[in-house]
Design a protein around this motif. Structure first.
Motif, PDB file in Angstrom:
ATOM      1  N   GLY A  77       0.839  -1.189   0.000  1.00 53.13           N
ATOM      2  CA  GLY A  77       0.000   0.000   0.000  1.00 53.13           C
ATOM      3  C   GLY A  77       0.873   1.238   0.000  1.00 53.13           C
ATOM      4  N   VAL A  78       0.690   2.064   0.992  1.00 48.05           N
ATOM      5  CA  VAL A  78       1.464   3.300   1.112  1.00 48.05           C
ATOM      6  C   VAL A  78       2.927   2.955   1.373  1.00 48.05           C
ATOM      7  N   VAL A  79       3.838   3.631   0.682  1.00 53.65           N
ATOM      8  CA  VAL A  79       5.274   3.376   0.827  1.00 53.65           C
ATOM      9  C   VAL A  79       6.012   4.688   1.115  1.00 53.65           C
ATOM     10  N   ARG A  80       7.029   4.622   1.961  1.00 54.80           N
ATOM     11  CA  ARG A  80       7.860   5.787   2.291  1.00 54.80           C
ATOM     12  C   ARG A  80       9.301   5.347   2.486  1.00 54.80           C
ATOM     13  N   PHE A  81      10.242   6.183   2.022  1.00 54.23           N
ATOM     14  CA  PHE A  81      11.651   5.950   2.316  1.00 54.23           C
ATOM     15  C   PHE A  81      11.912   6.271   3.773  1.00 54.23           C
ATOM     16  N   LEU A  82      12.837   5.543   4.375  1.00 52.58           N
ATOM     17  CA  LEU A  82      13.301   5.865   5.721  1.00 52.58           C
ATOM     18  C   LEU A  82      14.482   6.813   5.617  1.00 52.58           C
ATOM     19  N   HIS A  83      15.260   6.931   6.680  1.00 52.42           N
ATOM     20  CA  HIS A  83      16.367   7.890   6.719  1.00 52.42           C
ATOM     21  C   HIS A  83      17.475   7.602   5.717  1.00 52.42           C
ATOM     22  N   GLU A  84      17.556   6.385   5.213  1.00 56.77           N
ATOM     23  CA  GLU A  84      18.525   6.084   4.175  1.00 56.77           C
ATOM     24  C   GLU A  84      17.802   5.523   2.960  1.00 56.77           C
ATOM     25  N   VAL A  88      12.801   1.128   2.901  1.00 53.34           N
ATOM     26  CA  VAL A  88      11.464   1.716   2.824  1.00 53.34           C
ATOM     27  C   VAL A  88      10.556   1.025   3.831  1.00 53.34           C
ATOM     28  N   VAL A  89       9.505   1.716   4.226  1.00 52.07           N
ATOM     29  CA  VAL A  89       8.429   1.095   5.001  1.00 52.07           C
ATOM     30  C   VAL A  89       7.205   1.063   4.094  1.00 52.07           C
ATOM     31  N   CYS A  90       6.465  -0.029   4.205  1.00 50.75           N
ATOM     32  CA  CYS A  90       5.325  -0.224   3.323  1.00 50.75           C
ATOM     33  C   CYS A  90       4.177  -0.843   4.102  1.00 50.75           C
ATOM     34  N   ALA A  91       3.004  -0.289   3.956  1.00 55.57           N
ATOM     35  CA  ALA A  91       1.815  -0.835   4.600  1.00 55.57           C
ATOM     36  C   ALA A  91       1.246  -1.960   3.741  1.00 55.57           C
ATOM     37  N   SER A  92       0.735  -2.983   4.395  1.00 52.37           N
ATOM     38  CA  SER A  92       0.078  -4.082   3.679  1.00 52.37           C
ATOM     39  C   SER A  92      -1.209  -3.559   3.040  1.00 52.37           C
ATOM     40  N   SER A  93      -1.593  -4.179   1.930  1.00 52.38           N
ATOM     41  CA  SER A  93      -2.820  -3.735   1.262  1.00 52.38           C
ATOM     42  C   SER A  93      -3.933  -4.772   1.311  1.00 52.38           C
ATOM     43  N   ASN A  94      -3.668  -5.944   1.886  1.00 56.39           N
ATOM     44  CA  ASN A  94      -4.741  -6.931   1.943  1.00 56.39           C
ATOM     45  C   ASN A  94      -5.625  -6.673   3.171  1.00 56.39           C
ATOM     46  N   GLU A  95      -6.734  -7.375   3.252  1.00 59.19           N
ATOM     47  CA  GLU A  95      -7.713  -7.096   4.305  1.00 59.19           C
ATOM     48  C   GLU A  95      -7.462  -7.838   5.606  1.00 59.19           C
ATOM     49  N   TRP A  96      -6.580  -8.824   5.623  1.00 63.86           N
ATOM     50  CA  TRP A  96      -6.368  -9.610   6.840  1.00 63.86           C
ATOM     51  C   TRP A  96      -5.061  -9.295   7.556  1.00 63.86           C
ATOM     52  N   ASP A  97      -4.127  -8.637   6.909  1.00 61.49           N
ATOM     53  CA  ASP A  97      -2.833  -8.335   7.524  1.00 61.49           C
ATOM     54  C   ASP A  97      -2.665  -6.825   7.613  1.00 61.49           C
ATOM     55  N   HIS A  98      -2.894  -6.282   8.768  1.00 60.11           N
ATOM     56  CA  HIS A  98      -2.843  -4.823   8.951  1.00 60.11           C
ATOM     57  C   HIS A  98      -1.494  -4.440   9.538  1.00 60.11           C
ATOM     58  N   SER A  99      -0.431  -4.654   8.777  1.00 58.97           N
ATOM     59  CA  SER A  99       0.902  -4.403   9.303  1.00 58.97           C
ATOM     60  C   SER A  99       1.685  -3.442   8.416  1.00 58.97           C
ATOM     61  N   VAL A 100       2.785  -2.977   8.963  1.00 57.97           N
ATOM     62  CA  VAL A 100       3.745  -2.149   8.238  1.00 57.97           C
ATOM     63  C   VAL A 100       5.046  -2.928   8.229  1.00 57.97           C
ATOM     64  N   ARG A 101       5.646  -3.070   7.071  1.00 54.74           N
ATOM     65  CA  ARG A 101       6.890  -3.820   6.950  1.00 54.74           C
ATOM     66  C   ARG A 101       8.031  -2.899   6.523  1.00 54.74           C
ATOM     67  N   CYS A 102       9.204  -3.200   7.025  1.00 53.94           N
ATOM     68  CA  CYS A 102      10.419  -2.481   6.672  1.00 53.94           C
ATOM     69  C   CYS A 102      11.174  -3.339   5.658  1.00 53.94           C
ATOM     70  N   TRP A 103      11.487  -2.765   4.489  1.00 49.88           N
ATOM     71  CA  TRP A 103      12.153  -3.511   3.424  1.00 49.88           C
ATOM     72  C   TRP A 103      13.501  -2.891   3.101  1.00 49.88           C
ATOM     73  N   SER A 104      14.503  -3.738   2.923  1.00 51.67           N
ATOM     74  CA  SER A 104      15.767  -3.319   2.340  1.00 51.67           C
ATOM     75  C   SER A 104      15.619  -3.529   0.845  1.00 51.67           C
ATOM     76  N   VAL A 105      15.520  -2.456   0.091  1.00 48.33           N
ATOM     77  CA  VAL A 105      15.254  -2.583  -1.343  1.00 48.33           C
ATOM     78  C   VAL A 105      16.451  -3.130  -2.112  1.00 48.33           C
ATOM     79  N   HIS A 106      17.633  -3.058  -1.550  1.00 45.43           N
ATOM     80  CA  HIS A 106      18.811  -3.577  -2.240  1.00 45.43           C
ATOM     81  C   HIS A 106      19.087  -5.033  -1.905  1.00 45.43           C
ATOM     82  N   GLU A 107      18.578  -5.508  -0.769  1.00 42.92           N
ATOM     83  CA  GLU A 107      18.794  -6.892  -0.359  1.00 42.92           C
ATOM     84  C   GLU A 107      17.553  -7.773  -0.539  1.00 42.92           C
ATOM     85  N   ASN A 108      16.473  -7.202  -1.065  1.00 45.31           N
ATOM     86  CA  ASN A 108      15.222  -7.932  -1.312  1.00 45.31           C
ATOM     87  C   ASN A 108      14.631  -8.567  -0.056  1.00 45.31           C
ATOM     88  N   ARG A 109      14.701  -7.892   1.080  1.00 48.36           N
ATOM     89  CA  ARG A 109      14.077  -8.435   2.293  1.00 48.36           C
ATOM     90  C   ARG A 109      13.627  -7.322   3.200  1.00 48.36           C
TER      91      ARG A 109
END
Length: 109
Positions: A77-84, A88-109
């Motif tokens: 869902g909504v995505v934002r870069f962090l301090h580096e 990025v942090v990204c909100a889930s867009s499905n209806e059962w998982d109401h979480s925010v995940r932190c992703w390393s865009v260069h390490e794919n996790r």
């Protein structure tokens, strides 16, 4: 900031007519873009779309697509870069998982 007043430009029809397209990022393959953010230094752009993809772009001259990551299980869902710009942090867009995940865009996790 720093003792200088900030100038404000009001949106008007004249201002709108003066705007021009600078760059097109068109790798969403027909899916609607749902969120985007740009790094503070203006070098990278991240966008999410309805196909559950998170796309990272180099904003330089070519505006090339650097990487596409998919979150089919949780959605994006909504995505934002962090301090580096590599995280990025990204909100889930499905209806059962109401979480925010932190992703390393260069390490794919």
């Amino acid at each position: 900031a720093c003792g200088r007043e900030r100038e404000v430009m009001l949106y008007s029809e004249v201002v709108c007519q003066c705007l021009r397209q600078a760059r097109v990022f068109s790798h969403s393959e027909g899916h609607t873009v749902t969120s985007l953010d740009i790094t503070p230094d203006g070098t990278q752009l991240v966008a999410t779309s309805e196909d559950e993809a998170l796309r990272l772009y180099d904003v330089g001259q070519a505006g090339e697509l650097v990487k596409t990551l998919y979150a089919k299980k949780y959605g994006v869902g909504v995505v934002r870069f962090l301090h580096e710009p590599s995280t990025v942090v990204c909100a889930s867009s499905n209806e059962w998982d109401h979480s925010v995940r932190c992703w390393s865009v260069h390490e794919n996790r």
